[in-house]
Every structure is written in C-alpha cells, then in structure tokens.
Enzyme design. Structure first.
Site, PDB file in Angstrom:
ATOM      1  N   THR A 178       0.638  -1.197  -0.133  1.00 19.19           N
ATOM      2  CA  THR A 178      -0.110  -0.013   0.065  1.00 19.19           C
ATOM      3  C   THR A 178       0.664   1.133   0.105  1.00 19.19           C
ATOM      4  OG1 THR A 178      -1.484   1.394   1.334  1.00 19.19           O
ATOM      5  CG2 THR A 178      -0.516  -0.218   2.719  1.00 19.19           C
ATOM      6  N   ASP A 179       0.279   2.581  -0.544  1.00 17.46           N
ATOM      7  CA  ASP A 179       1.003   3.787  -0.650  1.00 17.46           C
ATOM      8  C   ASP A 179       1.166   4.050   1.053  1.00 17.46           C
ATOM      9  OD1 ASP A 179      -1.839   4.423  -0.087  1.00 17.46           O
ATOM     10  OD2 ASP A 179      -1.935   5.941  -1.670  1.00 17.46           O
ATOM     11  N   GLU A 180       0.393   3.459   1.983  1.00 17.36           N
ATOM     12  CA  GLU A 180       0.349   4.277   3.383  1.00 17.36           C
ATOM     13  C   GLU A 180       1.805   4.107   3.921  1.00 17.36           C
ATOM     14  OE1 GLU A 180      -3.225   3.637   5.367  1.00 17.36           O
ATOM     15  OE2 GLU A 180      -4.523   3.485   3.677  1.00 17.36           O
ATOM     16  N   TYR A 199      -2.020  -0.321  11.110  1.00 18.36           N
ATOM     17  CA  TYR A 199      -2.194  -0.836   9.640  1.00 18.36           C
ATOM     18  C   TYR A 199      -0.961  -0.592   8.828  1.00 18.36           C
ATOM     19  CZ  TYR A 199      -3.309  -1.445   4.821  1.00 18.36           C
ATOM     20  OH  TYR A 199      -3.663  -1.734   3.273  1.00 18.36           O
ATOM     21  N   LYS A 221       1.985  -3.419   7.315  1.00 15.64           N
ATOM     22  CA  LYS A 221       2.088  -3.660   5.957  1.00 15.64           C
ATOM     23  C   LYS A 221       3.673  -3.342   5.594  1.00 15.64           C
ATOM     24  CE  LYS A 221      -0.027  -4.578   3.056  1.00 15.64           C
ATOM     25  NZ  LYS A 221      -0.688  -6.129   2.768  1.00 15.64           N
TER      26      LYS A 221
HETATM   27  P1  NAD Z   1      -9.953  -6.855   2.432  1.00 17.42           P
HETATM   28  O1  NAD Z   1     -10.040  -6.695   3.873  1.00 17.42           O
HETATM   29  O2  NAD Z   1     -11.275  -6.749   1.651  1.00 17.42           O
HETATM   30  O3  NAD Z   1      -9.892  -8.390   2.198  1.00 17.42           O
HETATM   31  C1  NAD Z   1      -8.832  -9.262   2.949  1.00 17.42           C
HETATM   32  C2  NAD Z   1      -8.914 -10.565   2.814  1.00 17.42           C
HETATM   33  O4  NAD Z   1      -7.883 -11.392   3.288  1.00 17.42           O
HETATM   34  C3  NAD Z   1     -10.423 -11.178   3.137  1.00 17.42           C
HETATM   35  O5  NAD Z   1     -11.005 -11.975   2.517  1.00 17.42           O
HETATM   36  C4  NAD Z   1      -9.975 -11.954   4.347  1.00 17.42           C
HETATM   37  O6  NAD Z   1     -10.843 -12.969   4.759  1.00 17.42           O
HETATM   38  C5  NAD Z   1      -8.410 -12.359   4.044  1.00 17.42           C
HETATM   39  N1  NAD Z   1      -7.638 -12.377   5.320  1.00 17.42           N
HETATM   40  C6  NAD Z   1      -7.602 -11.758   6.267  1.00 17.42           C
HETATM   41  N2  NAD Z   1      -6.791 -12.480   7.181  1.00 17.42           N
HETATM   42  C7  NAD Z   1      -6.422 -13.463   6.793  1.00 17.42           C
HETATM   43  C8  NAD Z   1      -5.564 -14.797   7.308  1.00 17.42           C
HETATM   44  N3  NAD Z   1      -4.996 -14.674   8.254  1.00 17.42           N
HETATM   45  N4  NAD Z   1      -5.377 -15.748   6.399  1.00 17.42           N
HETATM   46  C9  NAD Z   1      -5.924 -15.766   5.079  1.00 17.42           C
HETATM   47  N5  NAD Z   1      -6.882 -14.770   4.766  1.00 17.42           N
HETATM   48  C10 NAD Z   1      -7.085 -13.686   5.518  1.00 17.42           C
HETATM   49  O7  NAD Z   1      -8.821  -6.122   1.757  1.00 17.42           O
HETATM   50  P2  NAD Z   1      -8.602  -5.599   0.310  1.00 17.42           P
HETATM   51  O8  NAD Z   1      -8.896  -4.159   0.337  1.00 17.42           O
HETATM   52  O9  NAD Z   1      -9.051  -6.314  -0.518  1.00 17.42           O
HETATM   53  O10 NAD Z   1      -7.150  -5.582   0.350  1.00 17.42           O
HETATM   54  C11 NAD Z   1      -6.113  -6.499  -0.281  1.00 17.42           C
HETATM   55  C12 NAD Z   1      -4.885  -6.228   0.019  1.00 17.42           C
HETATM   56  O11 NAD Z   1      -4.464  -5.060  -0.887  1.00 17.42           O
HETATM   57  C13 NAD Z   1      -4.433  -6.228   1.115  1.00 17.42           C
HETATM   58  O12 NAD Z   1      -2.962  -6.429   1.442  1.00 17.42           O
HETATM   59  C14 NAD Z   1      -4.118  -4.527   1.449  1.00 17.42           C
HETATM   60  O13 NAD Z   1      -3.289  -4.127   2.476  1.00 17.42           O
HETATM   61  C15 NAD Z   1      -3.900  -4.229   0.107  1.00 17.42           C
HETATM   62  N6  NAD Z   1      -4.387  -2.821  -0.327  1.00 17.42           N
HETATM   63  C16 NAD Z   1      -5.338  -2.349  -0.024  1.00 17.42           C
HETATM   64  C17 NAD Z   1      -5.860  -1.282  -0.659  1.00 17.42           C
HETATM   65  C18 NAD Z   1      -7.470  -0.807  -0.635  1.00 17.42           C
HETATM   66  O14 NAD Z   1      -7.728   0.378  -1.085  1.00 17.42           O
HETATM   67  N7  NAD Z   1      -8.302  -1.525  -0.287  1.00 17.42           N
HETATM   68  C19 NAD Z   1      -5.004  -0.297  -1.305  1.00 17.42           C
HETATM   69  C20 NAD Z   1      -3.642  -0.456  -1.506  1.00 17.42           C
HETATM   70  C21 NAD Z   1      -3.494  -1.921  -0.877  1.00 17.42           C
HETATM   71  P1  TYD Z   2     -10.393   4.787   4.163  1.00 16.95           P
HETATM   72  O1  TYD Z   2     -11.211   4.310   3.157  1.00 16.95           O
HETATM   73  O2  TYD Z   2     -10.564   4.222   5.530  1.00 16.95           O
HETATM   74  O3  TYD Z   2      -8.949   4.524   3.419  1.00 16.95           O
HETATM   75  P2  TYD Z   2      -7.489   4.936   4.158  1.00 16.95           P
HETATM   76  O4  TYD Z   2      -7.596   5.463   5.358  1.00 16.95           O
HETATM   77  O5  TYD Z   2      -6.733   3.453   4.192  1.00 16.95           O
HETATM   78  O6  TYD Z   2      -6.980   5.932   3.128  1.00 16.95           O
HETATM   79  O7  TYD Z   2     -10.587   6.453   4.289  1.00 16.95           O
HETATM   80  C1  TYD Z   2     -10.089   7.247   3.066  1.00 16.95           C
HETATM   81  C2  TYD Z   2     -10.170   8.429   3.583  1.00 16.95           C
HETATM   82  O8  TYD Z   2     -11.807   8.756   4.034  1.00 16.95           O
HETATM   83  C3  TYD Z   2      -9.453   8.884   4.805  1.00 16.95           C
HETATM   84  O9  TYD Z   2      -8.716  10.147   4.379  1.00 16.95           O
HETATM   85  C4  TYD Z   2     -10.175   8.645   6.119  1.00 16.95           C
HETATM   86  C5  TYD Z   2     -11.615   9.450   5.312  1.00 16.95           C
HETATM   87  N1  TYD Z   2     -12.905   8.803   6.217  1.00 16.95           N
HETATM   88  C6  TYD Z   2     -13.725   9.725   6.655  1.00 16.95           C
HETATM   89  O10 TYD Z   2     -13.481  11.067   6.494  1.00 16.95           O
HETATM   90  N2  TYD Z   2     -14.852   9.234   6.923  1.00 16.95           N
HETATM   91  C7  TYD Z   2     -15.084   7.770   7.276  1.00 16.95           C
HETATM   92  O11 TYD Z   2     -15.939   7.383   8.005  1.00 16.95           O
HETATM   93  C8  TYD Z   2     -13.990   6.673   6.919  1.00 16.95           C
HETATM   94  C9  TYD Z   2     -14.141   5.252   6.883  1.00 16.95           C
HETATM   95  C10 TYD Z   2     -12.883   7.688   5.984  1.00 16.95           C
END
Ligand code: NAD
Ligand code: TYD
Length: 342
Positions: free
Chosen positions: A125-127, A150, A154
């Site tokens: 992630t970019d975080e 988080y 990561k």
């Molecule tokens: P999500 O929370 O929707 O899904 C996570 C999945 O992992 C779920 O199906 C969960 O059951 C499974 N999981 C959790 N713990 C587990 C374990 N111990 N063993 C096996 N499975 C397990 O997440 P997402 O948004 O699809 O993100 C997927 C990946 O992409 C993550 O690694 C996240 O850090 C990364 N990512 C997400 C975003 C975003 O905006 N959502 C952006 C950048 C990177």
């Molecule tokens: P989020 O979807 O939780 O992603 P991340 O924090 O990993 O970037 O949040 C995106 C942005 O929206 C972040 O700046 C936090 C803000 N946010 C709110 O203002 N209210 C909310 O209820 C949530 C969940 C996020």
C-alpha cells in the site's frame, strides 16, 4: 506460471483479481482465505463452477495449512492479498494486524522458499510512505514512514519480503497501491460506506476538516497493473500503482452525493481519526514504464463504484444488517452523537 495461490482472494481486491486473471489467462487459481469479516464467498459466486478455480479455507498464519495447499495444487506463484486492511480497525485493535500482515507474510515467504516458487508477489500500500507534503510524490526508493498500526504492519511485511530477496534470492515483487474503489468492497471503507449510507438516508461521517487527500483508483486498473508486474516486473523491485492524481475527501463525498442525487446536508463532520495521514501521493512513472496506464480517473472510478452499489443491494444490505452494526456503533456512535450536540 500455471498454478497461482491467491491469498485473501475472497476479499475486495483479491476477488476482483481472481475474476481478472481467469478472464485474461488459462491458469489454475487457488484462493486461500480465512474468511474473516471482510472475506465473502459471494464475491466469487459467479466463478464458483469454473474448473480452473479452487477455494481453500485457511489462515496464512497456519504453516501446515499453507504447506498442504502448496502441495495439493502444485503452486508455482503466490500473490498475497491476505491482510487486515482497515486503518480504523487497526486503531481500535492492532493485534490481528500484527498476526496476519507480519507473521502471516513470514509464513508465506517460508512456503515460497520451501517450494521454490517462480514468483512471490506482495500486495502492499501507499500508506507505507506515511503523510506526503504538498508538491511531493512518493517514489519506490523513498524511505518508509508508516504512521498507523495498519501501515506499520504492512511496512513490516514489505521489509520481510525484501529481506527474503536479498538473503535467500527469493524471486519477489512488491506493488504499493493507492486507495482502491469498485465492486465488492466491504462497506467500512469510505466510498462504499458513504454511498450506502446515502442510499439509506443516513449521515456521512466525514473526519476532521475533510481536506485529506487520497488517490482513488479503480480496482480493475490495479489488478491489471499487478498482472503486468507479475509478468514483466523486475525481480526484487517495488512498483507504485495508482492514478497519480488526488482528490480531497470533501470532493470525493460530493461526487458520491451528485451521482446519487442526494443532498449535501447528509455530510456530518465528526472527530478526526487519530494520526490521520493528510495526503498520500504516488509517482507512478515506474509502473507506467512497463506499459501500463490507468483507464479511470478518480472521479470516474468513484462514479462507477457508486453505480455498482446502486445496482447490487443484494450484496451489501445483508452485510450492513449483520455484525457490521456493532462495529459501526463502536466506531461512529459517540462521534456522531457528539457532533450532533455541537
Ligand atoms: P479486504 O479486507 O477486503 O480483504 C482481505 C481478505 O484477506 C479477506 O478475504 C480476508 O478474509 C482475508 N484474510 C484476512 N486475514 C487472513 C488470514 N490470516 N489468512 C487468510 N486470509 C485472510 O482487503 P482488500 O481491500 O481487498 O486489500 C487486499 C490487499 O491489498 C491487502 O493486502 C491490502 O493491504 C492491500 N491494499 C488495499 C488497498 C485498498 O484500498 N483496499 C489499497 C492498497 C493496498
Ligand atoms: P479509508 O477508506 O478508511 O482508507 P484509508 O484511510 O486507508 O486511506 O479512508 C479514506 C479517507 O476517508 C481517509 O482520509 C479517511 C476518510 N474517512 C472519513 O472521513 N470518514 C470515514 O468514515 C472513513 C471510513 C474514512
């Protein structure tokens, strides 16, 4: 590359990636997923009968279960999406984040080494770069500076992946994606939360001044870039993936409300998230040099996502009616009541 283990494939991005890979290639795709609150087999419903797909219910922290799946399916490539992923939940309770995102990554790296895989890909992630000042963009060579539990978990995963490349010569790649939006995103992340709240006529709890900036990319753009990194990325390399443009949260909210024809009076400013990163911003020139371009801008990605939630109430209404309610009260109850009083 023939037999892929997609960990976390029942989650949001993982499920979109599984759909994408089955449509693009003739690989066997084995989803390995613990089915936490964020994992949902409805996300994989329409490919359940595809003979190239298999599902294994398991925890990436369980070395025995991982080894068995590697053996049973002769896995040659691991793509690790499995993680605890929500910043707000990591603030409420970091424990599962350290387990899955750090220890679970270690278990997968050991399995990758033992089975001599062709590629181990870590979805990051970019975080990991932390807050980025105006005028700057993160490059892959920049130092990491995570600020939430988080992001720190990561980052630790990324560092382990790098160490296995340097120490054992494991053929790894890492991608660092910006905020994804699209189908099947659990409605705790901001875009699906706000879209579904607005459809239900509920307030949209906007943290702080709403001026934080995120790069909202469409999930299938992200999946396409990961596929490209798997096939053309340099071993040991990191690739940023996003659109390279950011939106303030307030602008993101307005796009959601306009798409739904709902009033701005639904926006309810609430107490900010502790340690809230104000801006993430990626330099995406490295992944573009592999021949990739995102198809959707952030506003287009958000509109397309809202449209999906409008058309797929069957998917999100049962989630919001279940355990989600307890989480919502814990995360927002006091915040919303306090902001109504002021
Ligand atoms: P999500 O929370 O929707 O899904 C996570 C999945 O992992 C779920 O199906 C969960 O059951 C499974 N999981 C959790 N713990 C587990 C374990 N111990 N063993 C096996 N499975 C397990 O997440 P997402 O948004 O699809 O993100 C997927 C990946 O992409 C993550 O690694 C996240 O850090 C990364 N990512 C997400 C975003 C975003 O905006 N959502 C952006 C950048 C990177
Ligand atoms: P989020 O979807 O939780 O992603 P991340 O924090 O990993 O970037 O949040 C995106 C942005 O929206 C972040 O700046 C936090 C803000 N946010 C709110 O203002 N209210 C909310 O209820 C949530 C969940 C996020």
């Amino acid at each position: 590359m023939k037999n892929l283990l997609v960990t976390g494939g029942a989650g949001f991005i993982g499920a979109n990636f599984v759909h994408y890979m089955l449509a693009q290639h003739d690989y066997r795709v084995v989803v390995f997923d613990k089915l936490t609150y964020a994992g949902n087999l409805n996300n994989l419903k329409d490919i359940a009968n595809d003979p190239r797909y298999a599902f294994v219910h398991g925890d990436i922290c369980d070395a025995g279960a991982v080894t068995k799946a590697m053996q049973d399916y002769q896995i040659d490539t691991i793509v690790n999406f499995a993680a605890e992923t929500h910043v707000d939940r990591s603030i409420l309770n970091p424990d599962a984040f350290i387990q899955t995102d750090v220890y679970g990554t270690y278990v997968l790296l050991e399995a990758a080494r033992q089975f001599d895989v062709e590629r181990y890909h870590q979805v990051s992630t970019d975080e990991v770069y932390g807050h980025i000042a105006e005028g700057k963009r993160s490059r892959e060579s920049d130092p990491v500076a995570p600020r939430s539990p988080y992001a720190a978990s990561k980052t630790s995963g990324d560092l382990l992946v790098k160490a296995y490349f340097v120490t054992y010569g494991l053929p790894v790649t890492i991608s660092r994606g910006s905020n994804n939006v699209g189908p099947y995103q659990y409605p705790e992340k901001v875009v699906p939360l706000f879209a579904t709240n607005a459809m239900e006529g509920k307030p949209l709890p906007l943290y702080g001044d709403g001026r934080q900036m995120r790069d909202y990319q469409y999930v299938l753009d992200h999946c396409e870039a990961i596929d490209l990194v798997l096939h053309r990325g340099g071993v040991g390399e990191i690739y940023n993936i996003g659109t390279g443009t950011e939106l303030e949260n307030i602008a993101m909210v307005r796009i959601i409300l306009e798409t739904l024809h709902k009033p701005e009076s639904l926006i309810q400013p609430v107490a900010d998230r502790p340690g809230h990163d104000r801006r993430y911003a990626l330099d995406i020139s490295k992944v573009k040099a592999l021949g990739w371009m995102p198809q959707y801008t952030p506003p287009e990605a958000i509109r397309k996502t809202v449209q999906w939630y409008m058309e797929n109430e069957w998917w999100w209404r049962p989630i919001k009616a279940g355990d989600f309610r307890a989480y919502y009260e814990r995360q927002y109850g006091e915040r919303l009541r306090a902001s109504q009083k002021s």
